[in-house]
Design an enzyme around this catalytic site. Structure first.
Site, PDB file in Angstrom:
ATOM      1  N   GLY A  40     -11.491 -19.344  -3.854  1.00  0.00           N
ATOM      2  CA  GLY A  40     -11.489 -18.517  -3.530  1.00  0.00           C
ATOM      3  C   GLY A  40     -10.491 -17.889  -4.619  1.00  0.00           C
ATOM      4  O   GLY A  40      -9.628 -16.699  -5.094  1.00  0.00           O
ATOM      5  N   GLY A 188      11.074 -10.792 -15.546  1.00  0.00           N
ATOM      6  CA  GLY A 188       9.896  -9.956 -15.392  1.00  0.00           C
ATOM      7  C   GLY A 188       9.963  -9.194 -14.735  1.00  0.00           C
ATOM      8  O   GLY A 188       9.563  -9.482 -13.431  1.00  0.00           O
ATOM      9  N   GLY A 190       7.461  -6.924 -14.066  1.00  0.00           N
ATOM     10  CA  GLY A 190       5.667  -5.951 -14.589  1.00  0.00           C
ATOM     11  C   GLY A 190       5.782  -6.093 -12.529  1.00  0.00           C
ATOM     12  O   GLY A 190       6.746  -6.631 -11.473  1.00  0.00           O
ATOM     13  N   GLY A 193       6.400  -9.943 -10.346  1.00  0.00           N
ATOM     14  CA  GLY A 193       7.972  -9.887 -10.565  1.00  0.00           C
ATOM     15  C   GLY A 193       8.924  -9.103  -9.555  1.00  0.00           C
ATOM     16  O   GLY A 193       9.304  -8.990  -9.495  1.00  0.00           O
ATOM     17  N   GLU A 211      14.441  -7.072 -17.359  1.00  0.00           N
ATOM     18  CA  GLU A 211      13.058  -7.316 -18.348  1.00  0.00           C
ATOM     19  C   GLU A 211      13.555  -6.337 -19.382  1.00  0.00           C
ATOM     20  O   GLU A 211      14.539  -5.676 -20.432  1.00  0.00           O
ATOM     21  CB  GLU A 211      12.676  -5.735 -17.719  1.00  0.00           C
ATOM     22  CG  GLU A 211      11.450  -4.556 -18.422  1.00  0.00           C
ATOM     23  CD  GLU A 211      10.293  -5.645 -19.023  1.00  0.00           C
ATOM     24  OE1 GLU A 211      10.068  -5.876 -19.343  1.00  0.00           O
ATOM     25  OE2 GLU A 211       9.672  -6.341 -17.461  1.00  0.00           O
ATOM     26  N   VAL A 277       6.658 -13.821 -16.954  1.00  0.00           N
ATOM     27  CA  VAL A 277       7.049 -12.906 -17.418  1.00  0.00           C
ATOM     28  C   VAL A 277       5.058 -12.260 -18.455  1.00  0.00           C
ATOM     29  O   VAL A 277       5.015 -12.983 -19.603  1.00  0.00           O
ATOM     30  CB  VAL A 277       7.536 -13.627 -19.236  1.00  0.00           C
ATOM     31  CG1 VAL A 277       8.810 -13.369 -18.987  1.00  0.00           C
ATOM     32  CG2 VAL A 277       7.267 -15.536 -18.865  1.00  0.00           C
ATOM     33  N   ALA A 326      -7.527  -8.294  -9.475  1.00  0.00           N
ATOM     34  CA  ALA A 326      -8.452  -8.866  -8.728  1.00  0.00           C
ATOM     35  C   ALA A 326      -9.534  -8.304  -8.452  1.00  0.00           C
ATOM     36  O   ALA A 326     -10.815  -8.440  -8.353  1.00  0.00           O
ATOM     37  CB  ALA A 326      -8.090  -9.889  -6.908  1.00  0.00           C
ATOM     38  N   HIS A 327      -9.833  -6.977  -7.688  1.00  0.00           N
ATOM     39  CA  HIS A 327     -10.742  -5.495  -7.767  1.00  0.00           C
ATOM     40  C   HIS A 327     -11.634  -5.175  -9.406  1.00  0.00           C
ATOM     41  O   HIS A 327     -12.160  -5.307  -9.539  1.00  0.00           O
ATOM     42  CB  HIS A 327     -10.012  -4.712  -6.914  1.00  0.00           C
ATOM     43  CG  HIS A 327      -8.843  -3.752  -8.150  1.00  0.00           C
ATOM     44  ND1 HIS A 327      -7.560  -4.520  -7.493  1.00  0.00           N
ATOM     45  CD2 HIS A 327      -8.335  -2.804  -8.731  1.00  0.00           C
ATOM     46  CE1 HIS A 327      -7.204  -3.753  -8.365  1.00  0.00           C
ATOM     47  NE2 HIS A 327      -7.110  -2.767  -8.469  1.00  0.00           N
ATOM     48  N   HIS A 451      -4.695  16.872   9.572  1.00  0.00           N
ATOM     49  CA  HIS A 451      -3.336  17.106   9.525  1.00  0.00           C
ATOM     50  C   HIS A 451      -2.863  16.376  10.593  1.00  0.00           C
ATOM     51  O   HIS A 451      -3.768  16.197  11.839  1.00  0.00           O
ATOM     52  CB  HIS A 451      -2.955  18.676   9.879  1.00  0.00           C
ATOM     53  CG  HIS A 451      -1.187  19.057   9.997  1.00  0.00           C
ATOM     54  ND1 HIS A 451      -0.136  17.940   8.815  1.00  0.00           N
ATOM     55  CD2 HIS A 451      -1.429  19.009  11.137  1.00  0.00           C
ATOM     56  CE1 HIS A 451       0.285  18.370   9.804  1.00  0.00           C
ATOM     57  NE2 HIS A 451       0.075  19.045  11.038  1.00  0.00           N
TER      58      HIS A 451
END
Length: 472
Positions: A40, A188, A190, A193, A211, A277, A326-327, A451
Site C-alpha cells: 500500500g 511549509g 502545501g 503542512g 511559508e 517542505v 495518489a489518484h 435540492h
C-alpha cells in the site's frame, strides 16, 4: 515462463504500483510486484489514509465542542491522543491487509525485498528487514519484458531543518505523536503542512505556519487561498508568508526557531516543529543512473504513457514527478499498463487532475486558476457562489465558503473550478467529470441538481459566470 520470469514487474506497491499490477493481471499479463516495507506504500500506511483518520477525529472533536450551536449539550469534552492515533493506525492496517487480499485475488505474485534494475528486463532483489506476507517470493534474480518503477517519494530535507524524530518531525512522526504539543511550528503551507496545522490546532496546539512564498497554499487559486488564510487566522492559526526559518536550535524538549521575513529576524520557541517542505522521488539505489534513465529535479522523466528514455523501463506516481497525488499515480499506472498491452489509452492530462486539501475548511480544485488562465492569454468568464446562499450549507452550520468556476469566454469551455468549504473534496469530482466530457456552460446550466444539497452551488456558480445566478 518460469517462476522468476514475468511479463511485467512493478517495483513499489503504493497506489500506483498495486493498481497497475491489478490492471496488468486483468489484461492477462503475468505480473509481479516488489515491495520492501509495507503493502500500500506511503499513502495507505503513512499518508493519505491515516491523516484523514486523524482529521476525522479532529472534526468530530470540533463539532462536539460546538454542540450548543445545534441545540445540543455535551459537557467535559476531551480526547485521548493515544486512542486517536491507535484508530488511525487501525484504519491503515485494514487497508494494508486489503491490498494483500487484492494481490492474491488477482494472482499477482509478491516479491519481498529491495529491487535493483541490472539491465532492461532484469532485476535483482535483496532481502528486506521487514517481514513479508505469506506466499511472497524472496531475494534472487527475476526477469520481465517490462519493468515499472513505482517507488514513490519521501519528505524533502532542507539544510538546517533536518528531522530528528523527536523535536523536528516529518509527516511520519506527526502521525503518531505521543502527546499533542502545546506549541507547534509548521514549515511549509502545501497540503501536508496545512492539514497537520489544522489537525493539531483543533486538538489544542498553538500553531504557527511559515511559508517562504507570498501565498499560503501556493498551488491554489489566489482568491481561494486568500479566503483560506482568513479562516485559518480567525480560528487562531498564525500564518507567516514571504518568510523562512533560517535556523533551528534544539533544546532538551523544545526548539528555538529563527524566523526571517526579509526585514527582521525573530527567535521563537516551540515544543515541536513539522517540516513539510515537499517531497522528493525515491530514485536512488535502483540502478537507474547506470542504465542512463533520465531524471530531473529528483524525479524520473516520462512521457504521457509512463515511458522513460530507456526501452522496457517505465515510471509512474510520485517518483515520476508532480502532482504527487495518489489518484494521479493510480491513473498513470492504468495508462502505462494499457499502453504496454497496446490498448491505445489517452495520455495523462495533468490539467484534469483534481487536488484536495482536507483541512478545516476543505479546499478542492481542478484545472486552471484565474491567474493561469489570464497568463495563457485567454478571455475568461468567472462565476462565484457563496455557501451563505445555499440552504443545505446553512442547515449544516457550514455557511462559510465559496465555489468558483472559470470558463473560456469564446467557447464556453470549463477551464477550472476552485472551492473552499464543507465537503468540497467530495463535490469537485462533478467538475472533473464535466471537464473530461468537454462540457460547456450550456450542459451544466441544463443539468438538474438535487435540492437541498451543497451541489446546487456548482450550478449557481456557472449561472453567475453568465449573469443568470438565481440565489445570490
Amino acid at each position: 515462463m518460469s517462476d522468476t520470469s514475468f511479463d511485467i514487474i512493478i517495483i513499489g506497491s503504493g497506489p500506483g504500483g498495486y493498481v497497475a499490477a491489478i490492471r496488468a493481471a486483468q489484461l492477462g499479463l503475468k505480473t509481479a510486484i516488489v515491495e520492501k516495507s509495507y503493502l500500500g506504500g506511503i499513502c495507505l500506511n503513512w499518508g493519505c489514509i491515516p491523516t484523514k483518520a486523524l482529521l476525522r477525529s479532529a472534526e468530530i472533536y470540533h463539532t462536539m465542542q460546538h454542540a450548543k450551536d445545534f441545540g445540543l449539550s455535551a459537557d467535559n469534552i476531551s480526547y485521548d491522543p493515544k486512542a486517536v492515533v491507535q484508530r488511525s493506525r487501525g484504519v491503515s492496517k485494514r487497508l494494508n491487509d486489503g491490498v494483500g487480499f487484492l494481490m492474491k485475488k488477482n494472482k499477482v505474485q509478491i516479491i519481498w525485498g529491495a529491487a535493483t534494475i541490472d539491465a532492461p528486463g532484469k532485476i535483482t532483489v535483496k532481502a528486506s528487514k521487514a517481514e513479508g506476507p505469506k506466499g511472497a517470493l524472496g531475494e534472487g534474480s527475476y526477469q520481465a519484458k517490462h519493468i515499472i518503477v513505482a517507488t514513490g517519494a519521501r519528505p524533502r530535507v532542507l539544510p538546517g531543518l533536518e528531522p530528528d524524530k523527536k523535536l523536528v518531525w516529518t509527516y511520519f512522526e506527526a502521525m503518531v505523536p505521543e502527546a499533542i504539543p502545546k506549541s507547534l511550528l509548521v514549515v511549509g503551507s502545501g497540503a501536508i503542512g496545512i492539514e497537520f496545522a489544522s489537525f493539531f490546532h483543533t486538538m489544542g496546539s498553538k500553531v504557527t505556519v511559515v511559508e517562504v512564498l507570498p501565498q499560503v497554499l501556493p498551488v491554489e487559486d489566489a482568491e481561494i487561498a486568500g479566503l483560506a488564510r482568513k479562516r485559518f487566522e480567525k480560528q487562531g492559526i498564525k500564518i507567516l508568508t514571504g518568510t523562512k526559518v533560517s535556523k533551528l536550535e534544539k533544546k532538551a524538549d523544545s526548539v528555538i526557531a529563527t524566523i526571517d521575513d526579509g526585514k527582521k529576524t525573530e527567535a521563537v520557541e516551540f515544543d515541536r516543529v513539522i517540516s513539510a517542505v515537499g517531497v522528493v522521488g525515491n530514485i536512488e539505489n535502483l540502478g537507474l543512473e547506470k542504465l542512463g534513465v533520465k531524471t530531473e529535479r529528483g524525479c524520473v522523466v516520462i512521457d504521457g504513457y509512463g515511458k522513460t528514455n530507456v526501452p522496457g523501463i517505465y515510471a509512474i506516481g510520485d517518483v515520476a514527478g508532480p502532482p504527487m497525488l495518489a489518484h494521479k499515480a493510480e491513473h498513470e499506472g492504468v495508462i502505462c499498463v494499457e499502453a504496454i498491452k497496446g490498448l491505445d489509452p489517452h495520455p495523462m492530462n495533468k490539467q484534469m487532475i483534481p487536488g484536495c486539501t482536507y483541512c478545516n475548511p476543505q479546499i478542492a480544485s481542478v484545472g486552471l486558476t484565474e491567474a493561469k488562465a489570464k497568463e495563457g492569454g485567454r478571455e475568461i468568464r468567472v462565476g462565484r457562489f457563496p455557501f451563505a446562499g445555499n440552504g443545505k450549507a446553512i442547515a449544516l452550520g457550514e455557511d462559510q465558503g465559496l465555489v468558483k468556476v472559470i470558463f473560456d469566454k469564446a467557447t464556453g469551455q470549463l477551464l477550472g473550478a476552485h472551492m473552499i468549504g464543507a465537503e468540497v473534496t467530495e463535490l469537485i469530482q462533478g467538475y472533473v467529470v464535466a471537464m473530461n466530457l468537454e462540457t460547456t456552460e450550456a450542459e451544466l446550466m441544463h443539468t438538474i441538481f438535487p435540492h437541498p444539497t451543497l451541489s446546487e452551488m456548482m450550478k449557481e456558480a456557472v449561472l453567475d459566470a453568465y449573469g443568470q445566478v438565481l440565489n445570490a
